[in-house]
Enzyme design. Structure first.
Site, short mmCIF file in Angstrom:
data_model
loop_
_atom_site.label_atom_id
_atom_site.label_comp_id
_atom_site.label_asym_id
_atom_site.label_seq_id
_atom_site.Cartn_x
_atom_site.Cartn_y
_atom_site.Cartn_z
N CYS A 155 3.38 0.38 3.08
CA CYS A 155 4.41 1.43 3.02
C CYS A 155 3.79 2.82 3.10
CB CYS A 155 5.25 1.29 1.74
SG CYS A 155 6.07 -0.30 1.60
N ASN A 156 2.69 2.94 3.83
CA ASN A 156 2.00 4.23 3.97
C ASN A 156 1.61 4.40 5.43
OD1 ASN A 156 0.39 6.50 3.81
ND2 ASN A 156 -0.56 5.89 1.89
#
EC number: 2.8.1.9
Length: 732
Positions: A268-269
């Site tokens: 999620c980055n």
């Protein structure tokens, strides 16, 4: 934050770490007015959850004082410090580092309660916050018919809408108390976890193939010199000896076989992922068009990674854990003959960890490859059925152990009248269907086709009391359940050791059955329960409540994934409860090559071969061909079997299920390991097929002994055929 402020027509600007490091070096005379207007908010993480990089906490005061500007322009700066990853393993003194807003996660500190975090708000910054919604308990007073609303004065009461998770909040004090009692405080956790990460980083960095190529590529902005600049996180990709990246999903599957849990993907980055992996914005959009979405297992596109592998250390991690991980990398990427010893923990680096000699004693030696059992005797209930509508013949299921250099005849081949040693170019040697998903195979010599594949193949499946489909990954003993279909009597007989046989009708019950929904590979399917009798039988065998369910005949499930090029022009396949395709084909020659790779030698130096039929059963294919060379099937685009035509949809990406011995339910990770060493970036074995003719008005049958004619893919390079075989390929 970008999406939140976009709704208010406020501009957001992405800031790279390089921009901030450059701003640190600039002359302070260019700083902004700390008391000016307008107001700005600088958001940054104390620790990258992708690489573990820790960004300077000094930025907080530098930005707030105006001595450092994330972007140019006048105004007063406030700072939001995302501390969720940081405070899980490090102390944070807010009297020194006075961020205005600080979100954190208790879950990342304790592991429980899940989903509970907090937003710490500096009391001097709280008056700037404006409430956009008011719910129960947050208003001092309001009117229903007039725009009148007065919020409560307390920041917490004003922003905690509704009932908070008070039962979870109660657990927090116990979490802090236990953490303090077990570790002595967060400073000890910081030193302990960093030492483990530094040790593992150093060891990984030194691993080399015999040709000098590195085994891993690590993504980091630091050299793991201190916990001030690096958290206990290592992000990396595994490389082969040519420098090509091994897909993260393959590494994940191998790690799970060694009881190691890793995170994979971009975590999620996306920003850090793009920066470290060199993925441009255009590539991200291209990956989406190619079918890759966040969280899937599409790890390589055009040879380029879409994510990485991440390992993290917490307060409960030990030196043994770190060494077990390193042994996993060495065992799976380096041959035992040139395996490398683990580096010693240097004096002064281990902190509170046990001495190396003591830790080494606690770590079990790398597990030696288990010699495969040579027992080939079939169980009394094993059968090969020639199940035409009017005849039922039974012969032994297990073919004899095949020699290394040639394929002996199997009972199916003998039943089909194939002369020994004269199998021809490509012949169907075995046919299997799996009436109950993840249960034992049912071998036949001739079998009708349905509109979803072989008739009754994966028409049933076993589910738990919540209706969740079970596979051998969760319940390996499913392979011990043996279904036999009798087309003449219209029943499926189910057998298992120690259990009385039980019959299930092939025809759907005339009484209306309650339709229930289940899932197969994220697809919702309509099913119905096959009754309490078979449920009790399964529950007795497994020792927990299970049910047998069947796909509804009036429910149509289409293939979820489209494979290959020009797929849109082809007919969509309808599926039973299979994972991805109607049929799965494997080549016996490919199995024989894998058998050679799995061969071991006993104490007298005699070669011991992994039983071929044990290998074949692990791949759970429908069609077995004899082939002419190993892995030639990967070049096929379509095939004809007798008068039937099949489109090749793509390779079967293998998971850990091939490690399960289908006769015993025991696991052996060598099979997956050897396949992963082929140099391919995916663990592939076998082909998915789709029957291209949907006209089933007249019965169609697959038969052992049928000739298989493959059509090669167009523009295949480096596939040199003898002249005679080239002519045959053109004819095909």
């Amino acid at each position: 934050m970008r999406e939140v402020v976009a709704a208010m027509n406020i501009t957001s600007i992405p800031v790279r770490p390089e921009d901030m490091w450059l701003a640190e070096e600039q002359d302070a005379t260019a700083a902004s007015d700390p008391d000016g207007q307008p107001l700005h908010l600088f958001c940054y993480p104390a620790q990258s959850n992708f690489s573990g990089t820790r960004y300077p906490l000094s930025w907080i005061e530098e930005v707030k004082s105006g001595r450092m500007c994330p972007v140019g322009g006048p105004g007063k700066w406030f700072v939001l410090l995302d501390a969720a990853a940081y405070v899980g393993t490090s102390p944070l003194d807010l009297s020194v580092h006075r961020a205005d807003f600080l979100p954190l996660s208790f879950y990342k500190i304790f592991g429980f309660p899940t989903g509970l975090g907090a937003l710490l708000v500096n009391s001097r910054s709280a008056p700037l916050l404006r409430k956009t919604y008011f719910g129960g308990g947050t208003a001092a007073a309001y009117l229903a018919e007039e725009d009148f609303y007065i919020p409560k004065e307390s920041v917490a009461e004003r922003f905690e809408d509704g009932t908070i998770s008070f039962l979870d909040v109660i657990a927090l004090k116990h979490g802090f108390d236990v953490l303090e009692r077990l570790t002595g405080g967060m400073e000890n956790i910081r030193q302990h976890t960093f030492t483990l990460a530094q040790y593992t980083y150093t060891a990984l960095s030194t691993l080399r193939y015999p040709n000098g190529a590195p085994v891993v590529q690590i993504y980091s902005d630091s050299e793991f010199s201190s916990p001030e600049v690096q958290g206990p996180v290592i992000s990396f990709n595994v490389l082969d000896d040519n420098g090509n990246i091994i897909g993260y999903s393959q590494v994940d599957k191998m790690a799970s076989l060694h009881n190691i849990h890793v995170r994979t993907g971009c975590f999620c980055n996306t920003g850090a992922c793009q920066r470290h992996l060199g993925i441009s914005d255009e590539m991200v959009k291209k990956h989406l068009q190619a079918g890759h979405v966040c969280g899937d297992d599409v790890d390589l596109i055009d040879g380029q990674p879409t994510g990485s592998v991440r390992i993290s250390f917490g307060y409960m991690s030990t030196l043994e854990d770190a060494q077990a991980f390193l042994r996993f990398i060495i065992a799976t990427r380096l041959r035992p003959s040139h395996g490398q010893p683990l580096p010693l923990v240097m004096p002064g680096e281990a902190g509170a960890l046990p001495a190396e000699s003591e830790a080494q004693k606690a770590v079990p030696a790398t597990r030696a490859r288990r010699s495969p059992s040579l027992q080939e005797d079939a169980s009394p209930d094993s059968r090969v059925w020639d199940n035409s509508p009017t005849t039922v013949d039974a012969v032994s299921l297990r073919p004899p152990l095949l020699e290394t250099t040639r394929t002996q005849q199997t009972p199916s081949e003998k039943a089909a009248g194939i002369p020994d040693g004269g199998l021809g170019s490509h012949i169907v040697t075995n046919l299997f269907l799996y009436p109950i998903k993840s249960c034992a195979a049912f071998e036949v010599t001739r079998w009708p086709l349905g509109n979803q594949g072989l008739l009754y193949d994966r028409s049933w499946m076993v589910v738990n009391h919540n209706g969740v489909c079970l596979s051998q990954k969760q319940e390996p003993r499913l392979c011990l359940i043996q279904p036999f279909i009798d087309l003449q009597r219209r029943i499926m007989v189910i057998k298992a050791q120690g259990m009385e046989p039980i019959a299930v009708p092939l025809e759907e019950n005339s009484k209306p059955a309650q339709i229930c929904q289940s899932k197969v590979c994220a697809d919702r399917v309509n099913t119905y329960d096959c009754g309490e009798k078979i449920s009790s039988w399964l529950s007795k065998f497994f020792g927990r409540p299970y049910h047998l369910i069947r796909q509804s005949s009036d429910f149509q499930r289409n293939a979820r994934k489209k494979r290959g090029k020009d797929q849109s022009a082809r007919t969509t396949a309808t599926l039973s409860l299979v994972n991805e395709a109607q049929y799965l084909l494997i080549n016996r020659s490919s199995v024989l090559e894998l058998q050679q790779q799995l061969s071991t030698r006993d104490e007298n130096g005699k070669e011991e071969l992994f039983p071929v039929n044990n290998l074949i059963s692990r791949f759970r294919a429908n069609i077995i061909t004899n082939g002419t060379r190993a892995f030639e099937e990967e070049k096929w685009d379509e095939i004809s079997v007798g008068s039937l035509h099949f489109q090749v949809l793509g390779p079967c990406h293998r998971c850990q299920m091939i490690c399960i011995d289908q006769q015993t339910g025991q696991r052996n990770r060598d099979v997956f390991q050897k396949l992963s060493e082929r140099g391919e970036r995916k663990v592939n074995f076998g082909l998915y097929l789709m029957h291209t003719s949907l006209d089933l008005s007249s019965p169609c049958y697959l038969c052992v002994g049928s000739q298989v004619l493959p059509v090669l893919k167009e523009n295949i390079e480096h596939y040199d055929l003898p002249a005679s075989e080239k002519q045959q390929a053109v004819i095909s």
